[in-house]
Design a protein around this motif. Sequence first.
Motif, PDB file in Angstrom:
ATOM      1  N   LYS A  41      15.180  31.972 -10.712  1.00  0.00           N
ATOM      2  CA  LYS A  41      14.321  31.107 -11.524  1.00  0.00           C
ATOM      3  C   LYS A  41      13.871  29.891 -10.726  1.00  0.00           C
ATOM      4  O   LYS A  41      12.777  29.386 -10.917  1.00  0.00           O
ATOM      5  CB  LYS A  41      15.065  30.646 -12.770  1.00  0.00           C
ATOM      6  CG  LYS A  41      15.313  31.747 -13.758  1.00  0.00           C
ATOM      7  CD  LYS A  41      16.070  31.234 -14.961  1.00  0.00           C
ATOM      8  CE  LYS A  41      16.383  32.355 -15.921  1.00  0.00           C
ATOM      9  NZ  LYS A  41      17.153  31.880 -17.066  1.00  0.00           N
ATOM     10  N   ARG A  98      15.132  38.044 -10.182  1.00  0.00           N
ATOM     11  CA  ARG A  98      14.358  36.991  -9.540  1.00  0.00           C
ATOM     12  C   ARG A  98      15.025  35.639  -9.789  1.00  0.00           C
ATOM     13  O   ARG A  98      15.422  35.334 -10.903  1.00  0.00           O
ATOM     14  CB  ARG A  98      12.929  36.957 -10.074  1.00  0.00           C
ATOM     15  CG  ARG A  98      12.039  35.945  -9.356  1.00  0.00           C
ATOM     16  CD  ARG A  98      10.598  35.988  -9.824  1.00  0.00           C
ATOM     17  NE  ARG A  98       9.972  37.272  -9.623  1.00  0.00           N
ATOM     18  CZ  ARG A  98       9.364  37.658  -8.500  1.00  0.00           C
ATOM     19  NH1 ARG A  98       9.331  36.850  -7.470  1.00  0.00           N
ATOM     20  NH2 ARG A  98       8.785  38.835  -8.424  1.00  0.00           N
ATOM     21  N   SER A 119       9.991  40.244  -1.649  1.00  0.00           N
ATOM     22  CA  SER A 119       9.511  39.742  -2.941  1.00  0.00           C
ATOM     23  C   SER A 119       8.274  40.478  -3.453  1.00  0.00           C
ATOM     24  O   SER A 119       7.901  40.350  -4.605  1.00  0.00           O
ATOM     25  CB  SER A 119       9.229  38.243  -2.851  1.00  0.00           C
ATOM     26  OG  SER A 119       8.239  37.998  -1.885  1.00  0.00           O
ATOM     27  N   GLY A 131      12.069  31.771  -7.022  1.00  0.00           N
ATOM     28  CA  GLY A 131      11.192  32.925  -7.165  1.00  0.00           C
ATOM     29  C   GLY A 131      11.499  34.061  -6.214  1.00  0.00           C
ATOM     30  O   GLY A 131      10.750  35.028  -6.144  1.00  0.00           O
TER      31      GLY A 131
END
Length: 78
Positions: A25, A23, A69, A28
Amino acid sequence: MSPYRFKALRAKLDLPQVGERVRSKRYGTVWKIIEEKETWIPVPAHLRGLWFPDGKMPAIVVRFRKEDSAKGPEPERP
């Protein structure tokens, strides 16, 4: 050829392995590592000499693609 070990570079940088999801930082977003390649790249003139006498330095190229995601990254490695 240099006695350099790519394995040591991988361990030092704690790079993800092929197939892992990571992921970002900052944003996201989830990315899946799809390829990892060992290569030698030219060294800038100011770094040549004692560290890289042959004019090349080791590098690891990591290719990745954006994933959905909703899946999320894999659990953190120890």
